[in-house]
Scaffold this motif. Sequence first.
Motif, PDB file in Angstrom:
ATOM      1  N   GLY A 134      10.778   7.898   7.242  1.00 55.74           N
ATOM      2  CA  GLY A 134      11.184   9.005   6.382  1.00 55.74           C
ATOM      3  C   GLY A 134      12.629   9.427   6.583  1.00 55.74           C
ATOM      4  O   GLY A 134      13.281   9.905   5.657  1.00 55.74           O
ATOM      5  N   ARG A 135      13.142   9.226   7.803  1.00 51.08           N
ATOM      6  CA  ARG A 135      14.533   9.616   8.070  1.00 51.08           C
ATOM      7  C   ARG A 135      15.506   8.923   7.121  1.00 51.08           C
ATOM      8  O   ARG A 135      16.502   9.515   6.710  1.00 51.08           O
ATOM      9  N   CYS A 136      15.260   7.651   6.792  1.00 53.45           N
ATOM     10  CA  CYS A 136      16.153   6.946   5.855  1.00 53.45           C
ATOM     11  C   CYS A 136      16.252   7.747   4.560  1.00 53.45           C
ATOM     12  O   CYS A 136      17.331   7.929   4.004  1.00 53.45           O
ATOM     13  N   GLY A 186       0.850  -1.186   0.000  1.00 51.30           N
ATOM     14  CA  GLY A 186       0.000   0.000   0.000  1.00 51.30           C
ATOM     15  C   GLY A 186       0.885   1.234   0.000  1.00 51.30           C
ATOM     16  O   GLY A 186       1.786   1.353  -0.829  1.00 51.30           O
ATOM     17  N   LYS A 187       0.662   2.116   0.951  1.00 44.33           N
ATOM     18  CA  LYS A 187       1.449   3.345   1.018  1.00 44.33           C
ATOM     19  C   LYS A 187       2.606   3.227   2.012  1.00 44.33           C
ATOM     20  O   LYS A 187       3.300   4.197   2.270  1.00 44.33           O
ATOM     21  N   ASP A 212       2.073   5.953  12.009  1.00 45.28           N
ATOM     22  CA  ASP A 212       2.835   5.328  10.940  1.00 45.28           C
ATOM     23  C   ASP A 212       3.151   6.388   9.891  1.00 45.28           C
ATOM     24  O   ASP A 212       2.466   7.399   9.800  1.00 45.28           O
ATOM     25  N   GLU A 213       4.153   6.107   9.089  1.00 42.28           N
ATOM     26  CA  GLU A 213       4.468   7.018   8.001  1.00 42.28           C
ATOM     27  C   GLU A 213       4.025   6.388   6.690  1.00 42.28           C
ATOM     28  O   GLU A 213       4.302   5.232   6.424  1.00 42.28           O
ATOM     29  N   PHE A 267       2.071  11.526   8.090  1.00 44.56           N
ATOM     30  CA  PHE A 267       1.939  10.776   9.336  1.00 44.56           C
ATOM     31  C   PHE A 267       0.484  10.393   9.515  1.00 44.56           C
ATOM     32  O   PHE A 267      -0.401  11.238   9.392  1.00 44.56           O
ATOM     33  N   VAL A 268       0.207   9.127   9.782  1.00 42.17           N
ATOM     34  CA  VAL A 268      -1.181   8.718  10.012  1.00 42.17           C
ATOM     35  C   VAL A 268      -1.288   8.028  11.365  1.00 42.17           C
ATOM     36  O   VAL A 268      -0.466   7.180  11.718  1.00 42.17           O
ATOM     37  N   ALA A 269      -2.312   8.436  12.133  1.00 40.09           N
ATOM     38  CA  ALA A 269      -2.526   7.838  13.447  1.00 40.09           C
ATOM     39  C   ALA A 269      -2.979   6.396  13.263  1.00 40.09           C
ATOM     40  O   ALA A 269      -3.787   6.096  12.384  1.00 40.09           O
ATOM     41  N   THR A 270      -2.433   5.506  14.072  1.00 38.76           N
ATOM     42  CA  THR A 270      -2.827   4.100  13.952  1.00 38.76           C
ATOM     43  C   THR A 270      -3.617   3.671  15.181  1.00 38.76           C
ATOM     44  O   THR A 270      -3.768   2.501  15.458  1.00 38.76           O
ATOM     45  N   GLY A 271      -4.104   4.642  15.928  1.00 41.82           N
ATOM     46  CA  GLY A 271      -4.790   4.321  17.177  1.00 41.82           C
ATOM     47  C   GLY A 271      -3.780   4.329  18.304  1.00 41.82           C
ATOM     48  O   GLY A 271      -2.593   4.118  18.085  1.00 41.82           O
TER      49      GLY A 271
END
Length: 415
Positions: free
Chosen positions: A173-175, A137-138, A196-197, A187-191
């Motif tokens: 993303g740091r990589c 996915g993303k 997660d990025e 950035f997405v909240a995963t609960g």
Amino acid sequence: MKGKSGKLFIFSSILTFLLAMFFSQCIDKDKPKADIRGTAYADPATCIKCHKEVYTNYNQTGHYHASQPVAANHLQAGIAATDSQFVFNDSVKIKVEKRKSGLYQVAYFKGKKVRDERFDIAFGSAEKAQTYAYWRGKKIYQLPLTYSTSAHNWVNSPGYPANLVYYNRLVVGRCFECHASFADRKFVATGGLTVDEEFDKDAMLYGIDCQRCHGPAANHVNYHTENPGDKQPKFIKPYKSLTRQQKLDMCGVCHSGSDLKAERSTFNFHPGDTLMNFFDPAFGAVNHDPDVHGNQTKLLAMSKCFANSATMTCTTCHSSHEKETGNLVGYSQKCMTCHKAEDHNFCKMAPKLGDAITTKCVDCHMPALPSKVISFKMTDAKETSPYLLRTHRIAIYPEQTAGVLQMLKNNHNKR
Ligand code: HEC
Ligand code: HEC
Ligand code: HEC
Ligand code: HEC
Ligand code: HEC
Ligand code: HEC
Ligand code: HEC
């Protein structure tokens, strides 16, 4: 009659439309492409028009290949050709398999296939090692096996468990901030408290391009295209106009270690900016024992050469656009621009070493030392193999000196 001319009309309209499409594409091909980083950036390929030599040399460097998408036949012949497998124990192994749709890392439990994921992205030019990742996915996940160039073999990815097949480590993303020119990340909240990025596959710029170091250059390109007679650089920050700290920061963006917590994306760092403004000062605690991996800036700062000279920067020894790895004689010559044989500050070992000295400064004073944060586990082996890097703390190392002296003696006896 009416029907026929109607059909003819439709047919000729379609033909006109197709021809228009065709020609507009031809015109588009000559027009520079828009850059995903925004209009301030030029199409990375346009630099070659006026900087051909720099451009072609630069394409050979580790920087240029610091990350790249993996095509089916992309991995070096040697990598794909080896009897590629990593054995964890009697029942668990991972094989590298070539299929029509690409290369895969396939996990087996007691001979039965349990998981397979494709090589989509490579990190590192494979100077020493190359690590891989796959898209789901993303999100981007790291693959369990890394290729070690010095061992000519597959090793367990650094930090991975030694007895467990693990496909679920997210690539952050740091990589990309250190290994690429751009990655569009969200950035997405995963609960709970975790995030997660996620990345946009179509908004990734792999490898480190010219503008990653020199900053956005669309105005520079436009100006010089319109004013071909002007040989003074415009709309670009000349390196020589930077202060020493600004010069160091230009490399330090990616060579100051990863123990600092970024507050802002370093993709926005441009020459002349202050690097510390990108990090959270609370996490920028002074590290008195910087690692040889990725932290050349701090190690160099601990050297007397650096502290007692007003000018030393990374480019005192490194050229920015050329592949120069392994040219240790060339590096020794750089030392001797400041430490000349006729001066009081020359090496105290000179009388003992004779001519050999002029080529070996680096072996004794910048030895390759093992990283404390990265090491590789070899297939089926209990022990790990070290990740060796040149320390940038230039100093006196008695143990390595003894080694070099022994080697010189052995060579002498052989003759
Ligand atoms: C955008 C991040 C970034 C910046 C800015 C950057 N580097 Fe690097 N550098 C890297 C990465 C990543 C590697 C590892 C490349 C690889 O995969 O081999 C590297 C490798 C190197 C190497 C090893 C030799 C090679 O070509 O692989 C040298 C020397 C080096 N960098 C010097 C510099 C100097 C000098 C500057 C400033 C003029 C600089 N770097 C700026 C990220 C960066
Ligand atoms: C790793 C950072 C880095 C990257 C990537 C980089 N440069 Fe440079 N560039 C420098 C530094 C530092 C200097 C000044 C010192 C020197 O000459 O090494 C410089 C100098 C220059 C100069 C002026 C002096 C000269 O060597 O001609 C030009 C022109 C230039 N760069 C163009 C480019 C182009 C075009 C690219 C991409 C193909 C590129 N640079 C990629 C760091 C970089
Ligand atoms: C139409 C011609 C043209 C194009 C295209 C072009 N440049 Fe330049 N650039 C010049 C000229 C002219 C100079 C000044 C003479 C020189 O240093 O070569 C210059 C100088 C530079 C310098 C050196 C500045 C200094 O003195 O330290 C850098 C860095 C640079 N360009 C980067 C780039 C990058 C990055 C690109 C691609 C995005 C690019 N240029 C595309 C014409 C061009
Ligand atoms: C702070 C900058 C930084 C970050 C973050 C970073 N790297 Fe690197 N990486 C470097 C530098 C610099 C080098 C080259 C020299 C060294 O090890 O000091 C390197 C080297 C490597 C190499 C070996 C390259 C070669 O050609 O031998 C691999 C593989 C690699 N990195 C993968 C990764 C992955 C995967 C991530 C994310 C988990 C990551 N790196 C995060 C800066 C960084
Ligand atoms: C820009 C000039 C410069 C360059 C280039 C340079 N040095 Fe130095 N170095 C110095 C200065 C200044 C000192 C401090 C002692 C002095 O003033 O003589 C020093 C000190 C040293 C010392 C003594 C360190 C100690 O802890 O006692 C060693 C060893 C050394 N340099 C080796 C090297 C080597 C090897 C290189 C090449 C990789 C090198 N230097 C490149 C300027 C330089
Ligand atoms: C006094 C000379 C000198 C200075 C100054 C210097 N380096 Fe190096 N660097 C070397 C030598 C020598 C090597 C080993 C090259 C080789 O083995 O091919 C090296 C290797 C590297 C490598 C590859 C690591 C490895 O073990 O292969 C990186 C990355 C690097 N330098 C980055 C930097 C950065 C960033 C700076 C500025 C903070 C810097 N260097 C300043 C001499 C220097
Ligand atoms: C065989 C290993 C070896 C090689 C090769 C070597 N050095 Fe040294 N160097 C040493 C040792 C050991 C010392 C400390 C000697 C002492 O204090 O009696 C030293 C001392 C020094 C010092 C400090 C001198 C002072 O004022 O106290 C400098 C500067 C230096 N070396 C530079 C160099 C340079 C430049 C080269 C290459 C031209 C070089 N070294 C090659 C091992 C070596």
